[in-house]
Design a protein around this motif. Structure first.
Motif, mmCIF file in Angstrom:
data_model
loop_
_atom_site.group_PDB
_atom_site.id
_atom_site.type_symbol
_atom_site.label_atom_id
_atom_site.label_comp_id
_atom_site.label_asym_id
_atom_site.label_seq_id
_atom_site.Cartn_x
_atom_site.Cartn_y
_atom_site.Cartn_z
ATOM 1 N N VAL A 151 -33.463 -16.095 44.355
ATOM 2 C CA VAL A 151 -33.905 -17.139 45.291
ATOM 3 C C VAL A 151 -34.269 -16.528 46.637
ATOM 4 O O VAL A 151 -35.342 -16.810 47.200
ATOM 5 C CB VAL A 151 -32.818 -18.217 45.459
ATOM 6 N N PHE A 152 -33.400 -15.680 47.165
ATOM 7 C CA PHE A 152 -33.712 -15.037 48.447
ATOM 8 C C PHE A 152 -34.949 -14.144 48.318
ATOM 9 O O PHE A 152 -35.819 -14.133 49.198
ATOM 10 C CB PHE A 152 -32.527 -14.212 48.931
ATOM 11 N N ILE A 184 -28.449 -22.879 41.236
ATOM 12 C CA ILE A 184 -29.147 -21.634 41.545
ATOM 13 C C ILE A 184 -29.038 -20.640 40.396
ATOM 14 O O ILE A 184 -30.030 -19.990 40.021
ATOM 15 C CB ILE A 184 -28.609 -21.041 42.862
ATOM 16 N N TYR A 185 -27.861 -20.525 39.791
ATOM 17 C CA TYR A 185 -27.686 -19.565 38.694
ATOM 18 C C TYR A 185 -28.208 -20.097 37.365
ATOM 19 O O TYR A 185 -28.704 -19.320 36.534
ATOM 20 C CB TYR A 185 -26.216 -19.147 38.585
ATOM 21 N N HIS A 191 -32.530 -21.096 38.703
ATOM 22 C CA HIS A 191 -33.374 -20.339 39.631
ATOM 23 C C HIS A 191 -33.142 -18.833 39.567
ATOM 24 O O HIS A 191 -33.629 -18.098 40.425
ATOM 25 C CB HIS A 191 -33.154 -20.841 41.067
ATOM 26 N N GLY A 192 -32.394 -18.363 38.591
ATOM 27 C CA GLY A 192 -32.240 -16.923 38.403
ATOM 28 C C GLY A 192 -31.181 -16.253 39.231
ATOM 29 O O GLY A 192 -31.057 -15.027 39.211
ATOM 30 N N GLY A 193 -30.425 -17.037 40.015
ATOM 31 C CA GLY A 193 -29.342 -16.465 40.804
ATOM 32 C C GLY A 193 -29.675 -16.308 42.274
ATOM 33 O O GLY A 193 -30.818 -16.477 42.706
ATOM 34 N N GLU A 227 -34.217 -24.759 51.129
ATOM 35 C CA GLU A 227 -34.902 -25.780 50.319
ATOM 36 C C GLU A 227 -34.342 -25.823 48.898
ATOM 37 O O GLU A 227 -34.118 -26.906 48.343
ATOM 38 C CB GLU A 227 -36.409 -25.494 50.288
ATOM 39 N N VAL A 228 -34.114 -24.658 48.320
ATOM 40 C CA VAL A 228 -33.532 -24.611 46.967
ATOM 41 C C VAL A 228 -32.093 -25.092 47.005
ATOM 42 O O VAL A 228 -31.658 -25.865 46.134
ATOM 43 C CB VAL A 228 -33.620 -23.178 46.394
ATOM 44 N N PHE A 229 -31.350 -24.672 48.003
ATOM 45 C CA PHE A 229 -29.930 -24.999 48.086
ATOM 46 C C PHE A 229 -29.692 -26.500 48.159
ATOM 47 O O PHE A 229 -28.763 -27.024 47.534
ATOM 48 C CB PHE A 229 -29.306 -24.308 49.298
#
Length: 253
Positions: free
Chosen positions: A119-120, A109-110, A113-115, A139-141
């Motif tokens: 994502v949220f 994620i970091y 995906h920018g942190g 889904e990202v997790f």
């Protein structure tokens, strides 16, 4: 009590329990140890993930994880030198295998995906609401590999999960006021759209006050009670989490 009386009663309880005096006994005490935004996010996410059961035990277990991370959660995740935890006991049904998956997912994620905030926020912007936000986050997790047994520790709103722990984490990160309890360090999600972190305590108090008609503590019930709370305060409906939780835990209402 009629609706006006219930609102007045809950407003009074918000003032009582939305209070820094209660931080020490709450899992939010873990991220409160940090000042760096990313450290707060990561420590908060882990603390919220383990936030079920006895609060003293939660705090003890999350503190142990912070020790493993050398009290530098963001640096630990970015460096990616994770210990082999195997089936090491962490907290109740959350074990070393689960924690390893969480570490690897947070690194993805970091790194890619920018942190956590991005994502949220991306999920919120794409969907226009918190349910879609939580669906996108999951889904990202899980995109780092087969999640297996660890999947039960990340809420799946498609299966009507109440997503109590993720909603609580969002409350910590997004909600702003002058009390000094919630962090309010995320600016891309409107706190008016936050959903109540529904658990056994808030659910039971909500039913006793007539705010909920359903027996299940699922996503439909989250929507039901949050819609009522929005009538009491459209801009900050989840402030009533303090009142409902305090009434259930401290007053056995």
């Amino acid at each position: 009590m009629n609706s006006k009386e219930i609102k007045a009663f809950l407003d009074e309880k918000v003032i009582q329990y939305n209070n820094p005096l209660f931080i020490e006994s709450d899992p939010i005490s873990i991220p409160k140890q940090f000042t760096c935004k990313e450290d707060i996010e990561i420590a908060g996410f882990i603390a919220a993930t383990l936030a079920w059961g006895q609060r003293k035990a939660i705090i003890k277990s999350v503190s142990k994880i912070m020790q493993w991370m050398d009290y530098e959660p963001f640096l630990f995740i970015k460096e990616g030198e994770f210990p082999d935890l195997g089936n090491k006991a962490v907290y109740r049904t959350f074990n070393g295998e689960d924690l390893s998956y969480f570490f690897n997912s947070l690194k993805n994620i970091y790194d890619n995906h920018g942190g956590l905030e991005k994502v949220f926020a991306d999920g919120y912007k794409i969907s226009g609401g918190i349910k879609g936000c939580l669906k996108y986050f999951r889904e990202v997790f899980v995109s780092v590999g087969e999640i297996g047994r660890s999947g039960k520790h990340i809420a799946n709103v498609d299966k009507k999960s109440s997503a109590k722990r993720l909603n609580m984490f969002l409350r910590w990160m997004v909600r702003k006021d002058n009390s000094g309890v919630d962090f309010g360090i995320w600016n891309q999600i409107d706190m008016a759209d936050l959903m109540l972190p529904l658990d056994v305590h808030t659910g039971n108090v909500g039913r006793k006050l007539g705010l909920i008609g359903r027996k299940q503590n699922d996503w439909v019930t989250v929507e039901e009670i949050t819609s009522v709370l929005k009538q009491y305060d459209p801009e900050d409906p989840v402030k009533y989490d303090f009142a409902l939780f305090g009434l259930g835990v401290f007053e056995k209402f």
